[in-house]
Design a protein around this motif. Sequence first.
Motif, PDB file in Angstrom:
ATOM      1  N   GLU A   3      11.585  -2.660  -1.711  1.00 44.70           N
ATOM      2  CA  GLU A   3      12.469  -2.614  -2.848  1.00 44.70           C
ATOM      3  C   GLU A   3      12.081  -1.560  -3.887  1.00 44.70           C
ATOM      4  OE1 GLU A   3      15.150  -4.666  -2.868  1.00 44.70           O
ATOM      5  OE2 GLU A   3      14.484  -5.379  -0.923  1.00 44.70           O
ATOM      6  N   HIS A   4      10.943  -0.926  -3.736  1.00 39.69           N
ATOM      7  CA  HIS A   4      10.453  -0.014  -4.773  1.00 39.69           C
ATOM      8  C   HIS A   4      10.649   1.445  -4.410  1.00 39.69           C
ATOM      9  CE1 HIS A   4       8.372  -3.094  -7.260  1.00 39.69           C
ATOM     10  NE2 HIS A   4       8.503  -3.744  -6.127  1.00 39.69           N
ATOM     11  N   ARG A   5      11.507   1.719  -3.434  1.00 38.03           N
ATOM     12  CA  ARG A   5      11.631   3.108  -3.004  1.00 38.03           C
ATOM     13  C   ARG A   5      12.162   3.995  -4.118  1.00 38.03           C
ATOM     14  NH1 ARG A   5      16.063   5.009  -0.504  1.00 38.03           N
ATOM     15  NH2 ARG A   5      14.719   5.900   1.112  1.00 38.03           N
ATOM     16  N   HIS A   6      13.036   3.483  -4.981  1.00 43.17           N
ATOM     17  CA  HIS A   6      13.554   4.300  -6.085  1.00 43.17           C
ATOM     18  C   HIS A   6      12.492   4.492  -7.157  1.00 43.17           C
ATOM     19  CE1 HIS A   6      17.277   3.918  -4.043  1.00 43.17           C
ATOM     20  NE2 HIS A   6      17.380   2.621  -4.263  1.00 43.17           N
ATOM     21  N   THR A   7      11.717   3.458  -7.443  1.00 41.90           N
ATOM     22  CA  THR A   7      10.659   3.551  -8.439  1.00 41.90           C
ATOM     23  C   THR A   7       9.609   4.566  -8.029  1.00 41.90           C
ATOM     24  OG1 THR A   7      10.983   1.222  -8.945  1.00 41.90           O
ATOM     25  CG2 THR A   7       8.941   2.214  -9.698  1.00 41.90           C
ATOM     26  N   LEU A   8       9.291   4.584  -6.731  1.00 41.15           N
ATOM     27  CA  LEU A   8       8.216   5.440  -6.255  1.00 41.15           C
ATOM     28  C   LEU A   8       8.651   6.858  -5.955  1.00 41.15           C
ATOM     29  CD1 LEU A   8       6.340   3.045  -3.819  1.00 41.15           C
ATOM     30  CD2 LEU A   8       5.523   3.889  -6.005  1.00 41.15           C
ATOM     31  N   HIS A 169       1.244   0.032  -8.642  1.00 39.95           N
ATOM     32  CA  HIS A 169      -0.072   0.463  -9.109  1.00 39.95           C
ATOM     33  C   HIS A 169      -0.834   1.322  -8.094  1.00 39.95           C
ATOM     34  CE1 HIS A 169       0.711  -2.166 -12.441  1.00 39.95           C
ATOM     35  NE2 HIS A 169       0.897  -3.183 -11.616  1.00 39.95           N
ATOM     36  N   LEU A 170      -0.209   1.636  -6.974  1.00 39.20           N
ATOM     37  CA  LEU A 170      -0.783   2.613  -6.054  1.00 39.20           C
ATOM     38  C   LEU A 170      -0.467   4.021  -6.548  1.00 39.20           C
ATOM     39  CD1 LEU A 170       0.075   1.223  -2.497  1.00 39.20           C
ATOM     40  CD2 LEU A 170      -2.189   1.383  -3.544  1.00 39.20           C
ATOM     41  N   LYS A 171      -1.310   4.960  -6.196  1.00 32.52           N
ATOM     42  CA  LYS A 171      -1.067   6.352  -6.519  1.00 32.52           C
ATOM     43  C   LYS A 171      -0.689   7.067  -5.223  1.00 32.52           C
ATOM     44  CE  LYS A 171      -4.285   6.462 -10.414  1.00 32.52           C
ATOM     45  NZ  LYS A 171      -5.518   7.077 -10.971  1.00 32.52           N
ATOM     46  N   PRO A 172       0.603   7.369  -5.033  1.00 33.31           N
ATOM     47  CA  PRO A 172       1.011   8.001  -3.779  1.00 33.31           C
ATOM     48  C   PRO A 172       0.261   9.285  -3.473  1.00 33.31           C
ATOM     49  CG  PRO A 172       2.923   7.222  -4.978  1.00 33.31           C
ATOM     50  CD  PRO A 172       1.748   7.061  -5.898  1.00 33.31           C
ATOM     51  N   GLN A 173      -0.107  10.020  -4.524  1.00 24.08           N
ATOM     52  CA  GLN A 173      -0.818  11.268  -4.266  1.00 24.08           C
ATOM     53  C   GLN A 173      -2.153  11.015  -3.594  1.00 24.08           C
ATOM     54  OE1 GLN A 173       0.137  10.122  -7.202  1.00 24.08           O
ATOM     55  NE2 GLN A 173      -1.300  10.582  -8.879  1.00 24.08           N
ATOM     56  N   HIS A 183      -7.334   1.154   4.190  1.00 22.42           N
ATOM     57  CA  HIS A 183      -7.203   0.466   2.907  1.00 22.42           C
ATOM     58  C   HIS A 183      -7.496  -1.010   3.133  1.00 22.42           C
ATOM     59  CE1 HIS A 183      -5.306   3.849   0.683  1.00 22.42           C
ATOM     60  NE2 HIS A 183      -4.931   4.192   1.897  1.00 22.42           N
ATOM     61  N   ASP A 184      -8.516  -1.513   2.472  1.00 24.59           N
ATOM     62  CA  ASP A 184      -8.897  -2.914   2.625  1.00 24.59           C
ATOM     63  C   ASP A 184      -7.931  -3.801   1.839  1.00 24.59           C
ATOM     64  OD1 ASP A 184     -11.107  -4.917   3.430  1.00 24.59           O
ATOM     65  OD2 ASP A 184     -10.819  -5.282   1.287  1.00 24.59           O
ATOM     66  N   THR A 185      -7.492  -4.889   2.465  1.00 23.55           N
ATOM     67  CA  THR A 185      -6.518  -5.773   1.817  1.00 23.55           C
ATOM     68  C   THR A 185      -7.049  -6.327   0.506  1.00 23.55           C
ATOM     69  OG1 THR A 185      -5.481  -6.391   3.913  1.00 23.55           O
ATOM     70  CG2 THR A 185      -5.206  -7.915   2.071  1.00 23.55           C
ATOM     71  N   ARG A 186      -8.285  -6.762   0.498  1.00 28.10           N
ATOM     72  CA  ARG A 186      -8.841  -7.337  -0.735  1.00 28.10           C
ATOM     73  C   ARG A 186      -8.888  -6.297  -1.852  1.00 28.10           C
ATOM     74  NH1 ARG A 186     -12.022 -11.908  -2.020  1.00 28.10           N
ATOM     75  NH2 ARG A 186     -11.922 -12.069  -4.286  1.00 28.10           N
ATOM     76  N   ASP A 187      -9.173  -5.047  -1.504  1.00 36.90           N
ATOM     77  CA  ASP A 187      -9.174  -3.989  -2.517  1.00 36.90           C
ATOM     78  C   ASP A 187      -7.769  -3.774  -3.082  1.00 36.90           C
ATOM     79  OD1 ASP A 187     -11.885  -3.594  -2.153  1.00 36.90           O
ATOM     80  OD2 ASP A 187     -11.647  -1.854  -0.836  1.00 36.90           O
ATOM     81  N   LEU A 188      -6.770  -3.795  -2.210  1.00 36.15           N
ATOM     82  CA  LEU A 188      -5.396  -3.640  -2.678  1.00 36.15           C
ATOM     83  C   LEU A 188      -5.012  -4.789  -3.611  1.00 36.15           C
ATOM     84  CD1 LEU A 188      -3.676  -2.555   0.679  1.00 36.15           C
ATOM     85  CD2 LEU A 188      -4.111  -1.086  -1.305  1.00 36.15           C
ATOM     86  N   VAL A 189      -5.374  -6.014  -3.220  1.00 37.72           N
ATOM     87  CA  VAL A 189      -5.084  -7.181  -4.059  1.00 37.72           C
ATOM     88  C   VAL A 189      -5.773  -7.042  -5.413  1.00 37.72           C
ATOM     89  CG1 VAL A 189      -5.507  -9.655  -4.304  1.00 37.72           C
ATOM     90  CG2 VAL A 189      -4.580  -8.754  -2.164  1.00 37.72           C
TER      91      VAL A 189
END
Length: 395
Positions: A3-8, A169-173, A183-189
Motif C-alpha cells: 500500500e505504500h508504493r505512492h509514499t515511497l 522508516h526504511l531508506k530505499p537508497q 536484512h534480519d527480521t528483528r532488526d527491521l522490527v
Amino acid sequence: MSEHRHTLRGAITVAVAVGVAMGTLTAGGLPQRQDTAPVAAAESATPADTAEHARLRAILRRLTTVDGGPGALVAMRDRRGSTVLTSGVADVKSHAPVRGDSRFRIGSMTKTFVATVMLQLAGERRVVLDAPVERYLPGVVRGHGNDGRLMTVRQLLQHTSGVPDILDHLKPQDILKNPLAHHDTRDLVNTALAHPPTFKPGKGWRYSSTGYLLAGMIIERVTGRPYGDEIRRRVIEPLGLRETYVPGDASAIPGPHPRGYVRPGANAPLVDLTAINPSVAGAGGEMISSGADVNRFLDALLRGGLLRPAQLREMMRTRPTGNPDGRAYGLGLESRPLPCGGLYWGHSGDMFGYETVSGATVRGRQATVMVNVDPGGTDAQSDDMKAAVRTALCK
C-alpha cells in the motif's frame, strides 16, 4: 510491500538515480511493445469469452504502452479451466515475450499466505487471535509507546494494531546501494518500533508490514520452524503449487520469469532490479509465485480447502479502510465491490521490479494481473491492473 508504493515513489526515484550514477544498478532501454497470443486456453472461446478477452487485451496493451510497463499478464480461472493472456516483453534487451507461466515477486500477497497459516494455528488452538502479542513474543514489542501487552494477534493481521510501518522508516537508497544484503527480521522490527505508534491498538486502521513481520515471528515461536517452512508444509505442498516459493535470502527467481524493472520517473529509462535479497520484505512481502498458482491458492482458500469454517469466517470478517473505492480488510484478505454486483476477495502486492493484483469470487472465479515494473512512474498502472481483475471477474 504494497500500500505504500505512492509514499515511497519519490524516495525510490532518488535512490535509483543515485544507484545508476554510482554504477550499482543497471539502466536498460525502453522496450518494443508487442502482444503475445493467449496461453493454455481451457476450451474453445465463446462469444462472451471473445468479448471479455478483447476488453482484457485492451487493458494489457494500455499497461504495456501508455502506462509504461515492459510486460504484463492476466491469468484467469474458473470451473471450466484456465486462460492466460500476455502483452509486452519479459526483457527489454532481448525483447523476449512474457511467458504465461512466468514467476513474479508477489510482494504483499505474501500476507494472505501468512494469515492463512496463523488461522490454521488458531484452528488448532495453538494461537488465540485475541490474545496479546506479548504472550507469544515476550518483550519484543516495547518502547516509544509501543506495547505488545496492549495489542492482539488479530490486530496485527488486520492492520488495527497501530504498530508503526517499517516501510515508512526504511531508506530505499540504502537498500538499492546493496540490493543483495541480508536484512534480519528483528532488526527491521526494531527500526519500526523506534517510532511511536500511529494510534492506540484497535482505534484505527493503517496498513503496516511490521505487523506481518511480527506475525511471522509468532508462527516461528509457536511451531519451532520458520514461517516459510510452515507455508511450504501447510499451503504450498498440499495444493501442489509448483511455481510458488518463500525464497528467504535467495536473490534469484527460480524458473521462467521476466526481468523486474524500476522506473525512476515518468520518462526515465528502466532500471533492472531483478536480483534483490527479499529478506528486506520478509513475512510482509518476500514470496514468489505465478498467476496460475495464486489463483489456485485463492480458490482453495475461499472454498474452505485450507481453513476450517470458523477460521475462514474470521478471515473474511472485514472492517472499512476508509478508501473511497469501498475496500475493506479482513485478516490478510481484503474485499472490494464488483461493478457487476457483489464482492471479490484478494490482495495486491508490489516488490521492487514487480506488481501483482489478484482477486477471486466465492462462486469460483479467479483473476491475477502481473506487471514487471514497480514503481512504474505513474499511478495509472495500479488502476488499470485493478480494472483488469474486475473485468475478468465480471464475466
